[in-house]
Design a protein around this motif. Structure first.
Motif, PDB file in Angstrom:
ATOM      1  N   GLY A  22      22.181  -5.485  12.277  1.00  0.00           N
ATOM      2  CA  GLY A  22      20.731  -5.436  12.411  1.00  0.00           C
ATOM      3  C   GLY A  22      20.106  -4.466  11.434  1.00  0.00           C
ATOM      4  O   GLY A  22      19.026  -4.719  10.878  1.00  0.00           O
ATOM      5  N   PHE A  23      20.794  -3.346  11.206  1.00  0.00           N
ATOM      6  CA  PHE A  23      20.303  -2.368  10.225  1.00  0.00           C
ATOM      7  C   PHE A  23      20.301  -2.977   8.822  1.00  0.00           C
ATOM      8  O   PHE A  23      19.326  -2.826   8.072  1.00  0.00           O
ATOM      9  CB  PHE A  23      21.180  -1.125  10.275  1.00  0.00           C
ATOM     10  CG  PHE A  23      20.751  -0.037   9.333  1.00  0.00           C
ATOM     11  CD1 PHE A  23      19.606   0.707   9.590  1.00  0.00           C
ATOM     12  CD2 PHE A  23      21.485   0.238   8.197  1.00  0.00           C
ATOM     13  CE1 PHE A  23      19.203   1.713   8.720  1.00  0.00           C
ATOM     14  CE2 PHE A  23      21.094   1.236   7.319  1.00  0.00           C
ATOM     15  CZ  PHE A  23      19.949   1.984   7.583  1.00  0.00           C
ATOM     16  N   LEU A  24      21.386  -3.682   8.470  1.00  0.00           N
ATOM     17  CA  LEU A  24      21.448  -4.332   7.168  1.00  0.00           C
ATOM     18  C   LEU A  24      20.363  -5.399   7.024  1.00  0.00           C
ATOM     19  O   LEU A  24      19.725  -5.527   5.961  1.00  0.00           O
ATOM     20  CB  LEU A  24      22.817  -4.977   6.955  1.00  0.00           C
ATOM     21  CG  LEU A  24      24.024  -4.051   6.783  1.00  0.00           C
ATOM     22  CD1 LEU A  24      25.298  -4.876   6.601  1.00  0.00           C
ATOM     23  CD2 LEU A  24      23.819  -3.131   5.583  1.00  0.00           C
ATOM     24  N   ARG A  72      14.508  -7.572  17.381  1.00  0.00           N
ATOM     25  CA  ARG A  72      13.560  -6.468  17.512  1.00  0.00           C
ATOM     26  C   ARG A  72      13.905  -5.269  16.629  1.00  0.00           C
ATOM     27  O   ARG A  72      13.027  -4.740  15.927  1.00  0.00           O
ATOM     28  CB  ARG A  72      13.487  -6.033  18.984  1.00  0.00           C
ATOM     29  CG  ARG A  72      12.502  -4.917  19.251  1.00  0.00           C
ATOM     30  CD  ARG A  72      12.340  -4.692  20.738  1.00  0.00           C
ATOM     31  NE  ARG A  72      13.627  -4.459  21.382  1.00  0.00           N
ATOM     32  CZ  ARG A  72      13.753  -4.314  22.701  1.00  0.00           C
ATOM     33  NH1 ARG A  72      12.689  -4.420  23.486  1.00  0.00           N
ATOM     34  NH2 ARG A  72      14.955  -4.106  23.227  1.00  0.00           N
ATOM     35  N   PHE A  73      15.152  -4.847  16.650  1.00  0.00           N
ATOM     36  CA  PHE A  73      15.547  -3.681  15.863  1.00  0.00           C
ATOM     37  C   PHE A  73      15.397  -3.932  14.359  1.00  0.00           C
ATOM     38  O   PHE A  73      14.782  -3.116  13.654  1.00  0.00           O
ATOM     39  CB  PHE A  73      16.983  -3.287  16.224  1.00  0.00           C
ATOM     40  CG  PHE A  73      17.523  -2.120  15.434  1.00  0.00           C
ATOM     41  CD1 PHE A  73      16.894  -0.896  15.469  1.00  0.00           C
ATOM     42  CD2 PHE A  73      18.668  -2.262  14.658  1.00  0.00           C
ATOM     43  CE1 PHE A  73      17.386   0.178  14.735  1.00  0.00           C
ATOM     44  CE2 PHE A  73      19.171  -1.206  13.931  1.00  0.00           C
ATOM     45  CZ  PHE A  73      18.530   0.027  13.967  1.00  0.00           C
ATOM     46  N   PRO A  74      15.920  -5.035  13.825  1.00  0.00           N
ATOM     47  CA  PRO A  74      15.692  -5.314  12.398  1.00  0.00           C
ATOM     48  C   PRO A  74      14.209  -5.459  12.054  1.00  0.00           C
ATOM     49  O   PRO A  74      13.766  -5.031  10.979  1.00  0.00           O
ATOM     50  CB  PRO A  74      16.442  -6.635  12.165  1.00  0.00           C
ATOM     51  CG  PRO A  74      17.467  -6.676  13.236  1.00  0.00           C
ATOM     52  CD  PRO A  74      16.839  -6.024  14.419  1.00  0.00           C
ATOM     53  N   LEU A  75      13.421  -6.055  12.969  1.00  0.00           N
ATOM     54  CA  LEU A  75      11.987  -6.227  12.724  1.00  0.00           C
ATOM     55  C   LEU A  75      11.296  -4.878  12.609  1.00  0.00           C
ATOM     56  O   LEU A  75      10.419  -4.693  11.751  1.00  0.00           O
ATOM     57  CB  LEU A  75      11.364  -7.052  13.844  1.00  0.00           C
ATOM     58  CG  LEU A  75       9.853  -7.306  13.744  1.00  0.00           C
ATOM     59  CD1 LEU A  75       9.518  -8.107  12.493  1.00  0.00           C
ATOM     60  CD2 LEU A  75       9.349  -8.047  14.984  1.00  0.00           C
ATOM     61  N   LEU A  76      11.692  -3.931  13.442  1.00  0.00           N
ATOM     62  CA  LEU A  76      11.102  -2.590  13.382  1.00  0.00           C
ATOM     63  C   LEU A  76      11.418  -1.916  12.050  1.00  0.00           C
ATOM     64  O   LEU A  76      10.535  -1.341  11.407  1.00  0.00           O
ATOM     65  CB  LEU A  76      11.616  -1.747  14.548  1.00  0.00           C
ATOM     66  CG  LEU A  76      11.181  -0.276  14.555  1.00  0.00           C
ATOM     67  CD1 LEU A  76       9.668  -0.175  14.684  1.00  0.00           C
ATOM     68  CD2 LEU A  76      11.871   0.475  15.707  1.00  0.00           C
ATOM     69  N   ILE A  77      12.682  -1.995  11.637  1.00  0.00           N
ATOM     70  CA  ILE A  77      13.077  -1.380  10.361  1.00  0.00           C
ATOM     71  C   ILE A  77      12.321  -2.018   9.202  1.00  0.00           C
ATOM     72  O   ILE A  77      11.761  -1.328   8.332  1.00  0.00           O
ATOM     73  CB  ILE A  77      14.596  -1.517  10.144  1.00  0.00           C
ATOM     74  CG1 ILE A  77      15.346  -0.701  11.190  1.00  0.00           C
ATOM     75  CG2 ILE A  77      14.990  -1.077   8.734  1.00  0.00           C
ATOM     76  CD1 ILE A  77      16.838  -0.867  11.118  1.00  0.00           C
ATOM     77  N   ALA A  78      12.299  -3.355   9.172  1.00  0.00           N
ATOM     78  CA  ALA A  78      11.637  -4.062   8.074  1.00  0.00           C
ATOM     79  C   ALA A  78      10.143  -3.768   8.050  1.00  0.00           C
ATOM     80  O   ALA A  78       9.546  -3.595   6.972  1.00  0.00           O
ATOM     81  CB  ALA A  78      11.879  -5.560   8.204  1.00  0.00           C
ATOM     82  N   THR A  79       9.522  -3.695   9.227  1.00  0.00           N
ATOM     83  CA  THR A  79       8.087  -3.398   9.292  1.00  0.00           C
ATOM     84  C   THR A  79       7.793  -2.018   8.731  1.00  0.00           C
ATOM     85  O   THR A  79       6.821  -1.826   7.973  1.00  0.00           O
ATOM     86  CB  THR A  79       7.595  -3.488  10.743  1.00  0.00           C
ATOM     87  OG1 THR A  79       7.828  -4.808  11.243  1.00  0.00           O
ATOM     88  CG2 THR A  79       6.108  -3.179  10.836  1.00  0.00           C
TER      89      THR A  79
END
Length: 380
Positions: free
Chosen positions: A56-58, A99-106
């Motif tokens: 998800g981080f990647l 949700r987690f990747p979306l938060l990072i990308a946002t």
């Protein structure tokens, strides 16, 4: 002013001396975003990049990088206002509910807007990006029809972006012409992106279903015989101590004859559930016959694996198995264990079967352990 005349007037109003008109630039954004859709989808469904948290981080970093690229190739409306399709990769993450990747990308997409200058327009874009993501997450949670969900994600992003452009430009001909172009490209790209996302998701789910049906026993969900043989193929080369547990439900034919095969299936399903509960996540549990099950357990001594088997045996004996009419019955299980190091699975399986038959000969509902290397017997 007609819709198409507005598009034509754009070519000369904002980009005199430039080779790239807004329509072309936005289509370039869309092409990059489509490539990003594919890469993000493959990474999201891949199992080769560690646990999902790391994956998800990647995914968040990749999505943010794609968003940054789209911003760098944005349509420069004037000296301060830029328009692009940076929201497109965010749509896919919202569609997957990541949700987690979306938060990072946002955070990446919103904050890197300041690389183009700390201005009022940058602040508006920063806030708008978070509003887009929050709204898309709400849409994902409340709209479950895939096509409608995907289209609404795009429409929401287009709407919020249009409002932010209005705040920057105000209501005039320039705003109308730019937003017409933005919505034309956005809806076209959104429709294609929605179809692409749905197709990728359905194709992935079909592939998973085929893989599951090929690997799993249809009744219990445990590995089937083919997967058991595949997973145990490399036991000799791994050079590790391991144990094979052969389990057989005692007098299971009597259960089928007395209560019927449908109730027998209910017993088998619950039996399999208990095996999964009482074993570790990395232990391999399989159903290889009617009431015959096997378990591969690594790195335990004969004494420790015997304790595991006894825990399973006692749990089965204490369980009340519920039948279709609500009545309950109790069953027992006999367990044979082969313990050894770097031995062929065929030899270990044969030894486990021998131990199992011995457990049955001794009266059933018991565990017998055989040490393959020392050929010694440890009854329980």
């Amino acid at each position: 002013m007609t819709f198409f005349s507005a598009l034509l007037r754009l070519k000369y109003r904002y980009f005199e001396g430039s080779d790239i008109v807004p329509f072309t630039a936005l289509l370039l954004n869309a092409s990059v975003a489509f490539t990003g859709f594919y890469l993000i989808s493959k990474l999201y469904h891949s199992e080769h990049f560690g646990p999902f948290r790391f994956r998800g981080f990647l995914i968040g970093l990749l999505t943010g990088a794609i968003g940054l690229f789209l911003m760098m190739n944005a349509v420069q409306v004037n000296g301060e206002v830029r328009v692009d399709l940076r929201y497109l990769p965010l749509v896919l993450l919202a569609f997957y509910g990541a949700r987690f990747p979306l938060l990072i990308a946002t955070m990446i997409v919103a904050s890197t807007r300041f690389l183009f200058g700390v201005t009022d327009q940058a602040v508006i874009a920063f806030i708008a990006t978070f509003i887009v993501s929050v709204g898309m997450w709400w849409i994902h949670r409340h709209i479950h029809h895939l096509l409608w969900q995907s289209m609404l994600l795009h429409v929401w992003a287009l709407f919020v972006t249009s409002v932010s452009i209005f705040i920057n430009l105000g209501w005039d001909t320039a705003y109308i012409e730019l937003v017409l172009t933005f919505w034309t490209v956005g809806l076209l790209v959104g429709t294609l992106a929605s179809l692409l996302a749905i197709d990728l998701e359905k194709a992935t789910q079909r592939a998973k279903a085929y893989k599951h049906s090929a690997e799993r026993d249809h009744l219990t969900g445990l590995f089937n015989r083919r997967m058991w043989e595949e997973r145990t193929l490399s036991l000799v080369s791994e050079r590790r101590t391991y144990n094979i547990l052969a389990l057989d439900i005692d007098h299971f034919k009597h259960v089928n004859d007395t209560y019927g095969h449908p109730n027998g299936d209910l017993v088998l399903k619950r039996f399999a559930e208990l095996l999964k509960i009482e074993t570790r996540a990395h232990d391999i549990v399989a159903r290889i016959g009617g009431e015959e099950f096997v378990i591969l357990i690594y790195d335990l001594s004969p004494e420790k694996v015997a304790k595991v088997a006894e825990r399973i045996r006692k749990r089965i004996a204490a369980e009340a198995f519920t039948l279709s009419d609500g009545t309950t019955i109790q069953i027992s299980v006999s367990i044979g264990i082969a313990h050894g190091n770097a031995l062929p699975v065929e030899s270990m399986s044969s030894l486990a079967d021998t131990a199992l038959y011995e457990a049955k000969d001794q009266g059933r509902n018991r565990t017998v352990v055989r040490h393959a290397n020392a050929h010694r017997l440890i009854p329980h």
